[in-house]
Design a protein around this motif. Structure first.
Motif, PDB file in Angstrom:
ATOM      1  N   ARG A  24       2.676   6.801  11.774  1.00  0.00           N
ATOM      2  CA  ARG A  24       3.850   5.970  11.996  1.00  0.00           C
ATOM      3  C   ARG A  24       3.597   4.636  11.305  1.00  0.00           C
ATOM      4  N   TYR A  25       4.437   4.354  10.309  1.00  0.00           N
ATOM      5  CA  TYR A  25       4.306   3.126   9.536  1.00  0.00           C
ATOM      6  C   TYR A  25       5.145   2.044  10.204  1.00  0.00           C
ATOM      7  N   VAL A  26       4.501   0.928  10.535  1.00  0.00           N
ATOM      8  CA  VAL A  26       5.178  -0.145  11.248  1.00  0.00           C
ATOM      9  C   VAL A  26       5.459  -1.317  10.311  1.00  0.00           C
ATOM     10  N   SER A  27       4.459  -1.674   9.528  1.00  0.00           N
ATOM     11  CA  SER A  27       4.587  -2.816   8.630  1.00  0.00           C
ATOM     12  C   SER A  27       3.676  -2.571   7.431  1.00  0.00           C
ATOM     13  N   ILE A  76      -8.010  12.687  17.406  1.00  0.00           N
ATOM     14  CA  ILE A  76      -8.413  11.303  17.181  1.00  0.00           C
ATOM     15  C   ILE A  76      -7.156  10.460  16.996  1.00  0.00           C
ATOM     16  N   ASP A  77      -7.100   9.346  17.721  1.00  0.00           N
ATOM     17  CA  ASP A  77      -6.020   8.372  17.562  1.00  0.00           C
ATOM     18  C   ASP A  77      -6.530   7.217  16.719  1.00  0.00           C
ATOM     19  N   TYR A  78      -5.637   6.660  15.910  1.00  0.00           N
ATOM     20  CA  TYR A  78      -5.991   5.586  14.988  1.00  0.00           C
ATOM     21  C   TYR A  78      -5.038   4.412  15.163  1.00  0.00           C
ATOM     22  N   LEU A  79      -5.563   3.243  14.860  1.00  0.00           N
ATOM     23  CA  LEU A  79      -4.746   2.041  14.827  1.00  0.00           C
ATOM     24  C   LEU A  79      -5.216   1.205  13.644  1.00  0.00           C
ATOM     25  N   ILE A  80      -4.272   0.821  12.794  1.00  0.00           N
ATOM     26  CA  ILE A  80      -4.573  -0.062  11.672  1.00  0.00           C
ATOM     27  C   ILE A  80      -3.815  -1.352  11.919  1.00  0.00           C
ATOM     28  N   THR A  81      -4.571  -2.461  11.927  1.00  0.00           N
ATOM     29  CA  THR A  81      -3.967  -3.768  12.176  1.00  0.00           C
ATOM     30  C   THR A  81      -4.430  -4.760  11.121  1.00  0.00           C
ATOM     31  N   ASP A  82      -3.715  -5.878  11.046  1.00  0.00           N
ATOM     32  CA  ASP A  82      -4.157  -6.990  10.223  1.00  0.00           C
ATOM     33  C   ASP A  82      -5.380  -7.588  10.908  1.00  0.00           C
ATOM     34  N   ALA A  83      -6.473  -7.749  10.172  1.00  0.00           N
ATOM     35  CA  ALA A  83      -7.724  -8.216  10.776  1.00  0.00           C
ATOM     36  C   ALA A  83      -7.619  -9.656  11.276  1.00  0.00           C
ATOM     37  N   SER A  84      -6.770 -10.463  10.672  1.00  0.00           N
ATOM     38  CA  SER A  84      -6.645 -11.870  11.082  1.00  0.00           C
ATOM     39  C   SER A  84      -5.724 -12.058  12.273  1.00  0.00           C
ATOM     40  N   THR A  85      -4.584 -11.392  12.242  1.00  0.00           N
ATOM     41  CA  THR A  85      -3.553 -11.654  13.254  1.00  0.00           C
ATOM     42  C   THR A  85      -3.494 -10.592  14.347  1.00  0.00           C
ATOM     43  N   GLY A  86      -4.038  -9.403  14.060  1.00  0.00           N
ATOM     44  CA  GLY A  86      -3.929  -8.297  15.016  1.00  0.00           C
ATOM     45  C   GLY A  86      -2.596  -7.571  14.934  1.00  0.00           C
ATOM     46  N   LYS A  87      -1.741  -7.977  14.010  1.00  0.00           N
ATOM     47  CA  LYS A  87      -0.431  -7.338  13.863  1.00  0.00           C
ATOM     48  C   LYS A  87      -0.601  -5.855  13.526  1.00  0.00           C
ATOM     49  N   ARG A  88       0.107  -4.996  14.261  1.00  0.00           N
ATOM     50  CA  ARG A  88       0.034  -3.555  14.040  1.00  0.00           C
ATOM     51  C   ARG A  88       0.728  -3.187  12.732  1.00  0.00           C
ATOM     52  N   LEU A  89       0.019  -2.383  11.915  1.00  0.00           N
ATOM     53  CA  LEU A  89       0.575  -1.908  10.658  1.00  0.00           C
ATOM     54  C   LEU A  89       0.844  -0.406  10.677  1.00  0.00           C
ATOM     55  N   ASN A  90      -0.021   0.338  11.359  1.00  0.00           N
ATOM     56  CA  ASN A  90       0.093   1.796  11.339  1.00  0.00           C
ATOM     57  C   ASN A  90      -0.584   2.377  12.573  1.00  0.00           C
ATOM     58  N   ARG A  91       0.039   3.399  13.140  1.00  0.00           N
ATOM     59  CA  ARG A  91      -0.561   4.217  14.205  1.00  0.00           C
ATOM     60  C   ARG A  91      -0.601   5.635  13.679  1.00  0.00           C
ATOM     61  N   VAL A 117       0.851  -1.194   0.000  1.00  0.00           N
ATOM     62  CA  VAL A 117       0.000   0.000   0.000  1.00  0.00           C
ATOM     63  C   VAL A 117       0.886   1.243   0.000  1.00  0.00           C
ATOM     64  N   TRP A 118       0.637   2.127  -0.969  1.00  0.00           N
ATOM     65  CA  TRP A 118       1.363   3.395  -1.055  1.00  0.00           C
ATOM     66  C   TRP A 118       1.085   4.184   0.213  1.00  0.00           C
ATOM     67  N   HIS A 119       2.116   4.782   0.786  1.00  0.00           N
ATOM     68  CA  HIS A 119       2.001   5.442   2.093  1.00  0.00           C
ATOM     69  C   HIS A 119       0.894   6.496   2.139  1.00  0.00           C
ATOM     70  N   GLY A 120       0.648   7.202   1.067  1.00  0.00           N
ATOM     71  CA  GLY A 120      -0.385   8.238   1.047  1.00  0.00           C
ATOM     72  C   GLY A 120      -1.802   7.693   1.170  1.00  0.00           C
ATOM     73  N   ASN A 121      -2.000   6.430   0.827  1.00  0.00           N
ATOM     74  CA  ASN A 121      -3.346   5.854   0.928  1.00  0.00           C
ATOM     75  C   ASN A 121      -3.778   5.626   2.369  1.00  0.00           C
TER      76      ASN A 121
END
Length: 147
Positions: free
Chosen positions: A75-78, A101-116, A33-37
């Motif tokens: 902050r891009y983590v993965s 507003i704080d955000y968290l983007i994770t993998d829906a299956s594993t819960g692995k953090r992708l972006n804060r 995923v392009w960082h701007g998306n």
């Protein structure tokens, strides 16, 4: 909660969570995923959050206020990849003089953090174009609080 800032780990009543799948058109030449998306993903979950408190952009405008984003931190983590299911979460953490507003983007299956991420918005009186240094009463009303 004190001074419009939520403290501690108690669950928030001002949070929304959605799931989405990464589409091909969101990828960059490295096939991630392009960082701007991620900014678009934040907007999608922020709209769900505003809908959940009955104060979406149409309702904001009708109340006489615009709420422009004045600061954004990511902050891009993965990286996210094509077809991956993402869980997007947004939570209001400040509201008294600004809307943070704080955000968290994770993998829906594993819960692995992708972006804060976090965004800060301020109320602007549409009629005068003036920024408000205190959030208007309508926001407190939508949050079920006393101003």
């Amino acid at each position: 909660m004190r001074n419009g800032i939520r403290k501690g780990a108690e669950p928030s009543r001002w949070a929304a969570e959605i799931e989405m799948q990464v589409q091909f058109f969101d990828l960059d030449p490295m096939e991630i995923v392009w960082h701007g998306n991620y900014v678009k993903y934040l907007e999608v979950v922020r709209c769900a959050l505003f809908d959940s408190i009955a104060y979406n952009y149409v309702q904001m405008k009708a109340s006489g206020y615009a709420w422009p984003v004045i600061d954004m931190q990511l902050r891009y983590v993965s990286p996210a990849t094509f077809g991956q299911r993402l869980r997007l979460r947004a939570e209001i953490v400040e509201w008294e003089s600004r809307l943070k507003i704080d955000y968290l983007i994770t993998d829906a299956s594993t819960g692995k953090r992708l972006n804060r991420a976090s965004t800060t918005q301020v109320a602007v009186d549409i009629a005068s174009g003036e920024m408000c240094f205190v959030s208007p009463p309508v926001l407190f009303e939508k949050l079920g609080l006393e101003p």
